[in-house]
Enzyme design. Structure first.
Site, short mmCIF file in Angstrom:
data_model
loop_
_atom_site.label_atom_id
_atom_site.label_comp_id
_atom_site.label_asym_id
_atom_site.label_seq_id
_atom_site.Cartn_x
_atom_site.Cartn_y
_atom_site.Cartn_z
N HIS A 210 0.80 -1.23 0.00
CA HIS A 210 0.00 0.00 0.00
C HIS A 210 0.84 1.28 0.00
O HIS A 210 0.30 2.37 0.04
CB HIS A 210 -0.96 0.02 1.19
CG HIS A 210 -0.29 0.23 2.52
ND1 HIS A 210 0.29 -0.79 3.23
CD2 HIS A 210 -0.09 1.35 3.25
CE1 HIS A 210 0.80 -0.31 4.35
NE2 HIS A 210 0.60 0.99 4.40
C1 UD1 Z 1 -2.37 5.66 5.62
C2 UD1 Z 1 -1.10 6.22 6.24
C3 UD1 Z 1 0.02 5.18 6.15
C4 UD1 Z 1 -0.41 3.85 6.73
C5 UD1 Z 1 -1.72 3.41 6.10
C6 UD1 Z 1 -2.20 2.19 6.83
C7 UD1 Z 1 -0.71 8.64 6.05
C8 UD1 Z 1 0.02 9.70 5.32
N1 UD1 Z 1 -0.64 7.40 5.53
O1 UD1 Z 1 -2.11 5.45 4.23
O2 UD1 Z 1 1.13 5.65 6.86
O3 UD1 Z 1 0.59 2.91 6.48
O4 UD1 Z 1 -2.70 4.45 6.24
O5 UD1 Z 1 -3.12 1.45 6.14
O6 UD1 Z 1 -1.35 8.92 7.03
N2 UD1 Z 1 -9.48 4.68 1.44
C9 UD1 Z 1 -10.71 4.06 1.36
N3 UD1 Z 1 -11.27 3.65 2.54
C10 UD1 Z 1 -10.71 3.84 3.75
C11 UD1 Z 1 -9.48 4.49 3.80
C12 UD1 Z 1 -8.86 4.91 2.64
O7 UD1 Z 1 -11.27 3.86 0.30
O8 UD1 Z 1 -11.29 3.43 4.77
C13 UD1 Z 1 -8.84 5.09 0.17
C14 UD1 Z 1 -9.12 6.52 -0.20
O9 UD1 Z 1 -9.45 6.57 -1.56
C15 UD1 Z 1 -7.80 7.24 -0.01
C16 UD1 Z 1 -6.75 6.13 -0.09
O10 UD1 Z 1 -7.43 4.94 0.31
O11 UD1 Z 1 -7.59 8.24 -0.95
C17 UD1 Z 1 -5.58 6.38 0.84
O12 UD1 Z 1 -6.00 6.64 2.17
P1 UD1 Z 1 -5.13 7.55 3.18
O13 UD1 Z 1 -5.66 7.47 4.56
O14 UD1 Z 1 -4.93 8.91 2.59
O15 UD1 Z 1 -3.70 6.89 3.12
P2 UD1 Z 1 -3.28 5.36 3.17
O16 UD1 Z 1 -2.63 5.01 1.89
O17 UD1 Z 1 -4.39 4.53 3.66
N1 UDP Z 2 -3.80 -5.77 8.87
C1 UDP Z 2 -5.08 -6.30 8.96
N2 UDP Z 2 -5.70 -6.67 7.80
C2 UDP Z 2 -5.12 -6.58 6.58
C3 UDP Z 2 -3.81 -6.05 6.50
C4 UDP Z 2 -3.17 -5.64 7.66
O1 UDP Z 2 -5.63 -6.42 10.05
O2 UDP Z 2 -5.73 -6.96 5.58
C5 UDP Z 2 -3.14 -5.31 10.10
C6 UDP Z 2 -1.78 -5.92 10.37
O3 UDP Z 2 -1.89 -7.13 11.09
C7 UDP Z 2 -1.09 -4.84 11.18
C8 UDP Z 2 -1.68 -3.56 10.63
O4 UDP Z 2 -2.87 -3.92 9.96
O5 UDP Z 2 -1.45 -4.98 12.55
C9 UDP Z 2 -0.70 -2.90 9.71
O6 UDP Z 2 -1.31 -1.85 9.07
P1 UDP Z 2 -0.88 -1.31 7.65
O7 UDP Z 2 -0.03 -2.29 6.94
O8 UDP Z 2 -2.11 -0.83 7.01
O9 UDP Z 2 -0.05 -0.01 8.07
P2 UDP Z 2 1.48 0.27 8.44
O10 UDP Z 2 1.86 -0.57 9.60
O11 UDP Z 2 2.29 -0.01 7.23
O12 UDP Z 2 1.48 1.73 8.74
#
Ligand code: UD1
Ligand code: UDP
Length: 364
Positions: A210
């Site tokens: 991601h």
């Molecule tokens: C965010 C965090 C990242 C973390 C990740 C965990 C920041 C800058 N990034 O990244 O550090 O590793 O979360 O998963 O804070 N979206 C949905 N549904 C949701 C959430 C997001 O559809 O419930 C989509 C939206 O279109 C959005 C995109 O995912 O534009 C990215 O979401 P965003 O929260 O901006 O960043 P992540 O890539 O999820």
């Molecule tokens: N995780 C989850 N379901 C998924 C993928 C990840 O529950 O399909 C959990 C995973 O076990 C870990 C956390 O989400 O506890 C990690 O989050 P993510 O990879 O989104 O973010 P990051 O740690 O890279 O910021």
């Protein structure tokens, strides 16, 4: 008056905040003077499978407030959170704002709090990838620059904070809240039946991606996915729970990969069930490298750097960056079951939440 606000906004936050909520509730059950805490969800993540499922499974009480900010650009999302939290604090202040991790919600709430004289406590402080192209690294630098209390997962993180001018008495090496949650719920980790049926008797590799640097550019993403799918032999399946950010780049190409089982983001118990029964994981997540280390599961990280070097030095993680040859070699070793030995990092023992609560209680 509220003693402490707990801030959570994105998936990895919920796993960390769960440990602190449980520790606070356990403390309050026995305490003469309970710690009054307020749980705030910024709404950064909002889909049921990125948010609500975690509250249900991890026994986190419903948020007292949800800012429901949703998605947006970096500045847009942060600004919405800052404005919402500032308004709340002006109407109903708290003494401490506790933030976890490195997402936009973490930095945004820290800034609003400190400007209103509310002390900021940062859990998972001091870790550094030294890669400023990552939004998370900027969030870490911002949050640590203005926090009053630092809770760290490693001695190195503490040293990083000292090197940047923080004082020894502000830094508390307490361990890892994510691992508290892992140990608390480990007996409930289970692969859902429909996925188990689809996987059948074959071993499998788990895959998550991601990071913007891997998934926002279709040619980069496709090259990585092609390599992974071609290298993993036909004796294996690949299970890929797809993060919402990654969904778009898969449109129209998903059918090209016949050894992949595609799924929606999994609830925590299912994901951890998949992780602990996998032959290994290929990922660009930060938190997952810690979980793989504790479970002893081989882990390949599709990044050039990590802010969690202990997962490489003593854990099961190796960094690949974009080195395709190294990726192929490493997947082959993973499939053969040949991997380095590992140790669980110091203080990743399931008691971090309790340590944090003791320190917070003394600070109040
Ligand atoms: C965010 C965090 C990242 C973390 C990740 C965990 C920041 C800058 N990034 O990244 O550090 O590793 O979360 O998963 O804070 N979206 C949905 N549904 C949701 C959430 C997001 O559809 O419930 C989509 C939206 O279109 C959005 C995109 O995912 O534009 C990215 O979401 P965003 O929260 O901006 O960043 P992540 O890539 O999820
Ligand atoms: N995780 C989850 N379901 C998924 C993928 C990840 O529950 O399909 C959990 C995973 O076990 C870990 C956390 O989400 O506890 C990690 O989050 P993510 O990879 O989104 O973010 P990051 O740690 O890279 O910021």
């Amino acid at each position: 008056m509220i003693d402490i606000d707990l801030i959570a906004g994105a998936r990895p936050n919920f796993i960390k905040i769960s440990a602190i909520c449980h520790a606070l509730e356990a403390y309050n059950e026995k305490a003469d003077k309970p710690i009054v805490f307020r749980l705030i969800h910024t709404g950064q993540h909002f889909d049921k499978n990125m948010s609500g499922d975690f509250f249900d499974q991890l026994g986190i009480r419903q948020p007292d407030i949800n800012f429901a900010v949703g998605s947006g650009t970096q500045a847009n999302q942060k600004a919405s959170i800052m404005v919402a939290y500032e308004k709340l604090l002006m109407e109903s202040p708290s003494k401490i704002c506790l933030v976890v991790g490195d997402v936009n919600s973490t930095a945004a709430c820290s800034i609003s709090a400190i400007k209103l004289g509310v002390k900021v406590a940062h859990v998972e402080a001091g870790i550094r990838s030294y890669d400023r192209s990552m939004p998370e690294e900027i969030n870490r630098l911002l949050t640590d620059a203005i926090s009053d209390m630092f809770f760290t997962t490693s001695r190195l993180a503490g040293q990083n904070l000292l090197d940047s001018g923080s004082r020894e008495e502000q830094i508390h090496f307490v361990g890892n809240t994510m691992i508290d949650t892992l140990f608390r719920f480990q007996s409930q980790f289970q692969i859902p039946e429909d996925l188990e049926r689809e996987i059948g008797s074959k071993p499998y590799i788990l895959l998550t991606m991601h990071r913007p640097s891997n998934v926002d550019h279709p040619e980069v993403f496709k090259k990585l996915l092609d390599t992974i799918c071609e290298t993993v032999s036909n004796d294996y399946k690949i299970v890929f729970p797809v993060h919402p950010r990654t969904r778009k780049v898969l449109e129209g190409i998903q059918d090209q990969y016949n050894n992949v089982i595609w799924t929606a983001p999994q609830p925590y118990f299912s994901f951890m069930g998949l992780l602990q029964s996998s032959r290994g994981i290929v990922t660009d997540s930060g938190g997952v490298t810690e979980e793989a280390t504790v479970l002893g599961i081989p882990c390949i990280t599709l990044r050039n750097s990590t802010e969690r070097p202990e997962t490489v030095d003593t854990g099961t993680n190796i960094l690949i960056g974009k080195d395709i040859e190294l990726l192929i070699k490493s997947i082959n070793s993973m499939c053969r079951g040949e991997w380095k030995s590992f140790n669980i990092p110091e203080l990743w023992d399931g008691k971090t939440g309790d340590r944090i609560v003791q320190i917070i209680q003394a600070a109040l």
